[in-house]
Design a protein around this motif. Sequence first.
Motif, mmCIF file in Angstrom:
data_model
loop_
_atom_site.group_PDB
_atom_site.id
_atom_site.type_symbol
_atom_site.label_atom_id
_atom_site.label_comp_id
_atom_site.label_asym_id
_atom_site.label_seq_id
_atom_site.Cartn_x
_atom_site.Cartn_y
_atom_site.Cartn_z
ATOM 1 N N THR A 159 43.055 -66.586 21.663
ATOM 2 C CA THR A 159 44.141 -65.634 21.431
ATOM 3 C C THR A 159 44.946 -65.546 22.736
ATOM 4 O OG1 THR A 159 43.170 -63.561 22.258
ATOM 5 C CG2 THR A 159 42.506 -64.277 20.036
ATOM 6 N N GLU A 186 40.330 -58.126 22.136
ATOM 7 C CA GLU A 186 41.085 -59.082 21.321
ATOM 8 C C GLU A 186 41.165 -60.459 21.977
ATOM 9 O OE1 GLU A 186 44.523 -57.255 18.990
ATOM 10 O OE2 GLU A 186 44.493 -55.975 20.784
ATOM 11 N N LEU A 190 42.187 -61.552 17.267
ATOM 12 C CA LEU A 190 43.209 -60.515 17.352
ATOM 13 C C LEU A 190 42.861 -59.365 16.416
ATOM 14 C CD1 LEU A 190 46.500 -62.630 17.484
ATOM 15 C CD2 LEU A 190 45.445 -61.320 19.346
#
Length: 252
Positions: A159, A186, A190
């Motif tokens: 991410t 995250e 996410l």
Amino acid sequence: MKSAARTVELLEVLAARGDRPARLQELADELEVPRSSMYALLQTLISRGWVRTDVTGSLYGIGIHALLTGTGYLDSDPRVRVVRPYLDEASEALGETIHMGRLDGHDVAYLATRESHEYLRTISRVGRRLPAHVGALGKVLLAERPDGELPPGPYEALTPNSHTTRAALAADLAGIRARGHSVDREEGVLGIIGFGFALRYDSPAQDAISCSVPVARLTPGHEEQIVAVMREIRAKIEATVPAAGGAAVHWR
């Protein structure tokens, strides 16, 4: 020995593909073996249930015997058996998803999961692997080791929040050591924040537990509750699971 190594490599490739079946030429190219040799190996593994093929015989995937062997690993591991009830206890107390994972090289393998009933399942599952640098489980286990053991990088980004450099990861690990647990904001998925806690019945720790929470559900008060409950669960597990010196079999 070469044949055995090739067989293992083939099974690992098929397992890593998940729901994407492979064609003969793809496998031959990836493992750099002749097409005829790959075909013969696939047919042998199909006959024994380690590989499956579609009705046309042109697509290949991991077979059911791989699942049975994996289940055998979990059933034979006394620590997984001991930890499972405590994962249930944590899940009931917090209403969130709870995991147990084990460090395997530069990855973490998920050994047990208790899913929350409050939100849709994440991509976590038993048998899943994640790079250790992106998740709560992996980071808390890396923090149990000297930074000199970290690979040089750059690291894969799952991410936009993933650590991609050794310096950034080392700074995070220093905070984990000071705090006593890891926080994955995250970095692996996410919308999901994780809190990881090393199980120190080994030195350095090989196993850890974590709690995963959707960002929308996390408040400061809930975070405090998660940390308190997970610390208590960790203490119960460490008091119950025998140290390596007391184990009947010393696995390495």
